[in-house]
Design an enzyme around this catalytic site. Structure first.
Site, PDB file in Angstrom:
ATOM      1  N   LYS A  99      41.767  34.253  37.442  1.00  0.00           N
ATOM      2  CA  LYS A  99      40.425  34.122  36.758  1.00  0.00           C
ATOM      3  C   LYS A  99      39.918  32.771  36.446  1.00  0.00           C
ATOM      4  O   LYS A  99      39.468  32.533  35.116  1.00  0.00           O
ATOM      5  CB  LYS A  99      40.426  34.961  35.204  1.00  0.00           C
ATOM      6  CG  LYS A  99      40.941  36.299  35.518  1.00  0.00           C
ATOM      7  CD  LYS A  99      40.486  37.549  34.472  1.00  0.00           C
ATOM      8  CE  LYS A  99      40.944  38.715  34.737  1.00  0.00           C
ATOM      9  NZ  LYS A  99      42.167  39.072  34.850  1.00  0.00           N
TER      10      LYS A  99
HETATM   11  O1  LIG Z   1      41.059  40.599  37.320  1.00  0.00           O
HETATM   12  C1  LIG Z   1      41.890  41.520  36.904  1.00  0.00           C
HETATM   13  O2  LIG Z   1      42.609  41.843  37.518  1.00  0.00           O
HETATM   14  C2  LIG Z   1      41.504  42.426  35.813  1.00  0.00           C
HETATM   15  C3  LIG Z   1      40.170  42.460  35.400  1.00  0.00           C
HETATM   16  C4  LIG Z   1      39.745  43.469  34.741  1.00  0.00           C
HETATM   17  O3  LIG Z   1      38.498  43.713  34.336  1.00  0.00           O
HETATM   18  N1  LIG Z   1      40.542  44.014  33.824  1.00  0.00           N
HETATM   19  C5  LIG Z   1      41.945  43.967  34.095  1.00  0.00           C
HETATM   20  O4  LIG Z   1      42.751  44.681  33.457  1.00  0.00           O
HETATM   21  N2  LIG Z   1      42.447  43.146  34.826  1.00  0.00           N
HETATM   22  C6  LIG Z   1      43.986  42.707  35.069  1.00  0.00           C
HETATM   23  O5  LIG Z   1      44.380  43.715  35.655  1.00  0.00           O
HETATM   24  C7  LIG Z   1      45.765  44.226  35.221  1.00  0.00           C
HETATM   25  C8  LIG Z   1      45.786  45.458  34.383  1.00  0.00           C
HETATM   26  O6  LIG Z   1      47.060  45.640  34.024  1.00  0.00           O
HETATM   27  P1  LIG Z   1      47.436  47.032  33.540  1.00  0.00           P
HETATM   28  O7  LIG Z   1      46.571  47.520  32.657  1.00  0.00           O
HETATM   29  O8  LIG Z   1      48.796  47.010  32.930  1.00  0.00           O
HETATM   30  O9  LIG Z   1      47.200  48.031  34.714  1.00  0.00           O
HETATM   31  C9  LIG Z   1      46.142  42.810  34.112  1.00  0.00           C
HETATM   32  O10 LIG Z   1      46.767  41.740  35.062  1.00  0.00           O
HETATM   33  C10 LIG Z   1      44.573  42.311  33.926  1.00  0.00           C
HETATM   34  O11 LIG Z   1      44.491  41.065  33.705  1.00  0.00           O
END
Ligand SMILES: O=C(O)c1cc(=O)[nH]c(=O)n1[C@@H]1O[C@H](COP(=O)(O)O)[C@@H](O)[C@H]1O
Length: 281
Positions: A99
């Site tokens: 990011k």
């Molecule tokens: O860019 C991302 O991957 C991201 C964007 C977003 O809007 N929300 C989001 O959760 N993420 C990332 O996606 C992953 C979600 O993880 P879980 O919630 O464990 O499935 C994490 O690594 C967050 O940093």
């Protein structure tokens, strides 16, 4: 010099062959503990190696979350380098979730770090923040094009706080998030089979029919599993853009480790649910 095929084309093929699932590599301290690992570099390395071993030959995309590696300083970043290289060598596309976002001249250095083909952390795509202005990302867009890599630009994020920025309405009546989507549509215009400049759009967001998600690029959709969204939500959220959605699951899969078979079973379950949701829509 061999020129790499553009990320969008490589991603389209991987999604068609393997299904669209993206599994996150998010070595939370709590997951290290659940896996019986120490919260140290050795634990980080074992965790990451296990996820790569379990997933890299079968899922389309792996998405390491850089923060969990940076936490351990340079030795953690060394583990991240190995993770990226091993995952790519085993056939997965790697989206580096770092990011990044800064003024253009600094953005150029971030781009060199992740998108230059000779960089130790070279990844197939990088998550970037456009909230210093979409134009500040130009050095990353340019280098991605040159390297055959891609970007995922934060447009409508999965977290509840994102709306105060992304749903804000500009002077021209368009929301900030919609503006980012329009920039990406312009970036991807005419690209076949799929552009390389994707948007991050949370699977948690409910009905997005007021947004034009037809950017001719991939839509990375985090939020399934730990954040409460399910594969069954995808058709309602993404509508006609569903074919370009790359659903991400991190903790929802990772909590089934460290057993490799259990990790694969969990990922397969999400993959089947996603396929069912996509084909039924
Ligand atoms: O860019 C991302 O991957 C991201 C964007 C977003 O809007 N929300 C989001 O959760 N993420 C990332 O996606 C992953 C979600 O993880 P879980 O919630 O464990 O499935 C994490 O690594 C967050 O940093």
């Amino acid at each position: 010099m061999t020129v790499m095929e553009p990320f969008g084309a490589r991603l389209r093929r991987a999604m068609d062959e393997r299904g669209p699932l993206c599994v996150g590599i998010d070595p939370h301290a709590s997951l290290l503990a659940e896996w019986g690992l120490n919260d140290d570099v050795a634990g980080l390395e074992r965790f990451s190696r296990t996820v790569v071993e379990a997933m890299a030959d079968r899922v389309a995309v792996l998405k390491p979350q850089s923060a969990f590696f940076e936490r351990f300083g340079s030795r953690g970043v060394a583990v991240l380098e190995t993770t990226v290289q091993e995952a790519r060598a085993a056939g997965a596309l790697v989206v580096m979730d770092a990011k990044r976002g800064d003024i253009g001249s600094t953005m150029a250095a971030y781009a060199e770090s992740f998108l230059h083909k000779d960089a130790p952390l070279f990844s197939d795509a990088l998550t970037v923040s456009p909230y210093l202005g979409y134009g500040s990302l130009k050095p990353a867009v340019d280098l991605a094009r040159e390297s055959g890599a891609g970007l995922f630009v934060l447009a409508l994020t999965s977290n509840p706080e994102g709306g105060e920025v992304q749903h804000a309405v500009r002077g021209d009546g368009r929301s900030v998030g919609a503006t980012m989507l329009a920039h990406l549509a312009a970036e991807n215009a005419g690209e076949e089979p799929l552009g390389s400049f994707g948007a991050v759009v949370g699977a948690t967001l409910g009905d997005l029919s007021s947004y034009d998600l037809g950017i001719n690029g991939p839509l990375l959709a985090p939020g399934i599993g730990a954040q409460g969204a399910t594969p069954a939500d995808l058709p309602r959220v993404f509508g006609a853009a569903l074919r370009n959605v790359v659903p991400n699951v991190s903790r929802g899969v990772l909590r089934h480790g460290p057993d490799v078979t259990a990790l694969r079973t969990a990922a397969d379950r999400f993959a089947v649910e996603i396929r069912t949701a996509v084909t039924a829509s």
